[in-house]
Design a protein around this motif. Structure first.
Motif, mmCIF file in Angstrom:
data_model
loop_
_atom_site.group_PDB
_atom_site.id
_atom_site.type_symbol
_atom_site.label_atom_id
_atom_site.label_comp_id
_atom_site.label_asym_id
_atom_site.label_seq_id
_atom_site.Cartn_x
_atom_site.Cartn_y
_atom_site.Cartn_z
ATOM 1 N N TYR A 116 0.799 -1.226 0.000
ATOM 2 C CA TYR A 116 0.000 0.000 0.000
ATOM 3 C C TYR A 116 0.831 1.275 0.000
ATOM 4 C CZ TYR A 116 -3.262 -3.642 1.316
ATOM 5 O OH TYR A 116 -3.990 -4.804 1.339
ATOM 6 N N LEU A 117 2.162 1.142 -0.104
ATOM 7 C CA LEU A 117 3.024 2.321 -0.062
ATOM 8 C C LEU A 117 2.614 3.423 -1.059
ATOM 9 C CD1 LEU A 117 5.518 3.904 0.939
ATOM 10 C CD2 LEU A 117 6.884 2.595 -0.702
ATOM 11 N N PRO A 118 2.350 3.093 -2.340
ATOM 12 C CA PRO A 118 1.971 4.176 -3.273
ATOM 13 C C PRO A 118 0.693 4.905 -2.836
ATOM 14 C CG PRO A 118 2.401 2.125 -4.471
ATOM 15 C CD PRO A 118 2.426 1.779 -3.019
ATOM 16 N N LEU A 119 -0.239 4.175 -2.250
ATOM 17 C CA LEU A 119 -1.473 4.795 -1.769
ATOM 18 C C LEU A 119 -1.191 5.697 -0.574
ATOM 19 C CD1 LEU A 119 -4.570 5.124 -1.825
ATOM 20 C CD2 LEU A 119 -4.705 3.094 -0.370
ATOM 21 N N MET A 120 -0.348 5.234 0.340
ATOM 22 C CA MET A 120 -0.010 6.038 1.519
ATOM 23 C C MET A 120 0.645 7.351 1.099
ATOM 24 S SD MET A 120 -1.127 4.207 3.958
ATOM 25 C CE MET A 120 -2.246 3.128 3.096
ATOM 26 N N GLN A 121 1.569 7.255 0.130
ATOM 27 C CA GLN A 121 2.250 8.466 -0.346
ATOM 28 C C GLN A 121 1.263 9.416 -1.024
ATOM 29 O OE1 GLN A 121 5.152 6.208 -2.616
ATOM 30 N NE2 GLN A 121 6.801 6.845 -1.231
ATOM 31 N N THR A 122 0.330 8.835 -1.767
ATOM 32 C CA THR A 122 -0.692 9.645 -2.427
ATOM 33 C C THR A 122 -1.560 10.377 -1.404
ATOM 34 O OG1 THR A 122 -0.758 8.144 -4.314
ATOM 35 C CG2 THR A 122 -2.683 9.545 -3.985
ATOM 36 N N LEU A 123 -2.006 9.647 -0.391
ATOM 37 C CA LEU A 123 -2.865 10.263 0.636
ATOM 38 C C LEU A 123 -2.118 11.396 1.342
ATOM 39 C CD1 LEU A 123 -4.519 7.043 2.143
ATOM 40 C CD2 LEU A 123 -5.612 8.757 0.656
ATOM 41 N N ARG A 124 -0.830 11.161 1.633
ATOM 42 C CA ARG A 124 -0.020 12.187 2.311
ATOM 43 C C ARG A 124 0.105 13.439 1.438
ATOM 44 N NH1 ARG A 124 0.965 13.022 7.519
ATOM 45 N NH2 ARG A 124 0.469 15.137 6.913
ATOM 46 N N THR A 125 0.345 13.223 0.143
ATOM 47 C CA THR A 125 0.458 14.357 -0.788
ATOM 48 C C THR A 125 -0.853 15.145 -0.831
ATOM 49 O OG1 THR A 125 1.977 13.046 -2.123
ATOM 50 C CG2 THR A 125 1.047 14.981 -3.179
ATOM 51 N N LEU A 126 -1.965 14.425 -0.863
ATOM 52 C CA LEU A 126 -3.268 15.095 -0.904
ATOM 53 C C LEU A 126 -3.496 15.924 0.352
ATOM 54 C CD1 LEU A 126 -5.512 12.185 -2.266
ATOM 55 C CD2 LEU A 126 -4.957 14.304 -3.464
ATOM 56 N N THR A 127 -3.295 15.328 1.511
ATOM 57 C CA THR A 127 -3.596 16.052 2.755
ATOM 58 C C THR A 127 -2.602 17.199 2.961
ATOM 59 O OG1 THR A 127 -2.354 14.469 4.114
ATOM 60 C CG2 THR A 127 -4.703 14.060 3.846
ATOM 61 N N ASP A 128 -1.333 17.002 2.597
ATOM 62 C CA ASP A 128 -0.352 18.088 2.673
ATOM 63 C C ASP A 128 -0.750 19.245 1.754
ATOM 64 O OD1 ASP A 128 1.249 16.888 4.538
ATOM 65 O OD2 ASP A 128 2.771 16.186 3.115
ATOM 66 N N GLY A 129 -1.403 18.894 0.647
ATOM 67 C CA GLY A 129 -1.841 19.917 -0.311
ATOM 68 C C GLY A 129 -3.159 20.569 0.073
#
Ligand SMILES: [Mn+2]
Length: 270
Positions: free
Chosen positions: A75-88
């Motif tokens: 799930y690493l790519p999903l975790m990174q995606t979620l982090r990018t979204l919330t940081d944005g």
């Protein structure tokens, strides 16, 4: 734009290409992120998710590198995606389903998403919107109208649900070595996926679909949005009220968009 998506069942052992499935969802979420203010994940995003005691709880380190526990590497790519979204600045809301009940803080802390363990109502674009995964929502008078054998089935599901939500068995399961807990959990989830593929439960009609019934009994909401059933439904209830069941992101690849108060179901194509 506000997006709703549920029932990806990532990691399911019936999926031929689990990495491709995680990538497909991650790509769609990143695309949503270009114009989204909110993204609502309405349950069963994972086919099985358990945060064990004896595995790392911090996945994102101060230097920006990720170290996922082995059990969650996929799930690493999903975790990174979620982090990018919330940081944005995108608000990402994650409702637990009946396959991913067992997040105890790690998911929220590492990705910045907000986890909901109960149904929740939001006012968005001037609309009062009720959201839930959809399991465990059975109007009581509806229950009484059902044939006895169906009542027995629902009661059994509710007992199992109460057990899964109980803190004592949850704590005991958290003590397991992750590989053992996952072997058990993904197998349980695989069987429920196979059962559904072999014997799908199609839309039962306005009178017999409990989520539709529930929405009808709650005129205080303009829209009710659910997952869980893996059926695509967009039904008018009168007075501009509607109930949506999102389909899934597993076989149908559907999701919903709310824009200027207008809610509609979309199909994701590759
Ligand atoms: Mn479900």
């Amino acid at each position: 734009m506000i997006y709703f998506l549920s029932d990806a069942h990532l990691g399911s052992r019936v999926i031929a290409d689990p990495e491709g499935h995680v990538d497909r969802l991650s790509r769609l979420l990143r695309q949503m992120g270009t114009d989204a203010t909110h993204i609502f994940l309405l349950g069963d995003i994972f086919d099985f998710w358990y945060e064990y005691l004896f595995e790392p709880h911090r996945w994102l380190h101060a230097d920006g590198t990720w170290h996922m526990p082995r059990s969650k590497q996929l799930y690493l790519p999903l975790m990174q995606t979620l982090r990018t979204l919330t940081d944005g600045g995108v608000e990402v809301h994650f409702f637990i389903g009946n396959h991913d009940i067992w997040t105890f803080g790690d998911l929220a802390r590492n990705t910045g998403i907000r986890v909901h363990r109960q149904p929740e109502a939001f006012t968005l674009d001037g609309k009062r919107i009720f959201m839930a995964h959809g399991d465990g929502i059975v109007p009581s008078d509806f229950m009484q109208r059902l044939p006895t054998e169906l009542q027995v089935k629902i009661r059994r599901f509710m007992r199992l649900r109460a057990f899964f939500h109980h803190p004592v068995p949850q704590f005991l399961f958290r003590l397991l070595p992750p590989a053992l807990g996952d072997a058990f959990g993904y197998e349980w989830a695989r069987r429920s996926r196979l059962k559904e593929i072999r014997r799908p439960c199609p839309y039962k009609g306005e009178k017999n679909e409990e989520l539709v019934q529930w929405a009808k009994e709650h005129p205080e909401y303009d829209y009710c949005v659910f997952g869980h059933r893996h059926i695509r439904l967009d039904l008018e209830l009168g007075n501009n009220r509607r109930v949506l069941i999102l389909g899934d992101f597993f076989q149908q690849f559907t999701y919903a968009v709310l824009h200027n108060g207008q809610l509609q179901i979309c199909q994701h194509t590759l």
